[in-house]
Design a protein around this motif. Sequence first.
Motif, PDB file in Angstrom:
ATOM      1  N   THR A  49      10.832   1.238  -1.333  1.00 45.10           N
ATOM      2  CA  THR A  49      10.303  -0.036  -2.214  1.00 45.10           C
ATOM      3  C   THR A  49       8.987  -0.059  -1.788  1.00 45.10           C
ATOM      4  O   THR A  49       8.747  -1.237  -2.503  1.00 45.10           O
ATOM      5  N   TYR A  50       8.322  -0.244  -0.394  1.00 45.36           N
ATOM      6  CA  TYR A  50       6.889  -0.730  -0.514  1.00 45.36           C
ATOM      7  C   TYR A  50       5.782   0.346  -2.002  1.00 45.36           C
ATOM      8  O   TYR A  50       5.280  -0.681  -2.090  1.00 45.36           O
ATOM      9  N   ARG A  51       6.173   1.582  -2.156  1.00 42.02           N
ATOM     10  CA  ARG A  51       5.051   1.331  -3.061  1.00 42.02           C
ATOM     11  C   ARG A  51       5.606   1.333  -4.576  1.00 42.02           C
ATOM     12  O   ARG A  51       4.558   1.068  -5.032  1.00 42.02           O
ATOM     13  N   LEU A  53       7.072  -1.734  -4.924  1.00 38.51           N
ATOM     14  CA  LEU A  53       5.989  -2.712  -5.308  1.00 38.51           C
ATOM     15  C   LEU A  53       4.786  -3.174  -5.009  1.00 38.51           C
ATOM     16  O   LEU A  53       4.253  -3.987  -5.637  1.00 38.51           O
ATOM     17  N   ASN A  54       4.053  -2.122  -4.071  1.00 37.83           N
ATOM     18  CA  ASN A  54       2.480  -1.576  -4.220  1.00 37.83           C
ATOM     19  C   ASN A  54       1.741  -1.205  -5.728  1.00 37.83           C
ATOM     20  O   ASN A  54       0.738  -1.102  -5.865  1.00 37.83           O
ATOM     21  N   ARG A  55       2.805  -1.176  -6.506  1.00 39.68           N
ATOM     22  CA  ARG A  55       1.994  -0.803  -8.483  1.00 39.68           C
ATOM     23  C   ARG A  55       1.371  -1.667  -8.618  1.00 39.68           C
ATOM     24  O   ARG A  55       1.292  -2.823  -8.282  1.00 39.68           O
ATOM     25  N   ASP A  56      -0.026  -1.508  -8.996  1.00 41.24           N
ATOM     26  CA  ASP A  56      -0.760  -2.620  -9.550  1.00 41.24           C
ATOM     27  C   ASP A  56      -1.050  -2.568 -10.821  1.00 41.24           C
ATOM     28  O   ASP A  56      -2.412  -2.014 -11.558  1.00 41.24           O
TER      29      ASP A  56
END
Length: 89
Positions: A49-51, A53-56
């Motif tokens: 989930t962290y990876r 959601l942190n896609r930019d």
Amino acid sequence: MVLEHSPYQDPRTWKMTPAMIRARQPFVKKNLLGLSALLLVTGGIYVYTYRFLNRDNDFADVPIPPIDAAELEKLKKEYEEHKQQTSNK
């Protein structure tokens, strides 16, 4: 009563008796295996989930229009004025 004496606890120290330790011994490995499985699944979900959601790359396909030098100078001047105003407060 809430704090009744248990036959598996020492009444003076409230620690487990040797009988209780022996009764729990066959389940220690299975409990540790289950705990590690739950922690791995929870940690995996958290990392995924962290990876995710942190896609930019939200605006990666939007082209950035070129800016000319005069407009760039104007923006720099506005930024410096704003910076001075906020530092004076």
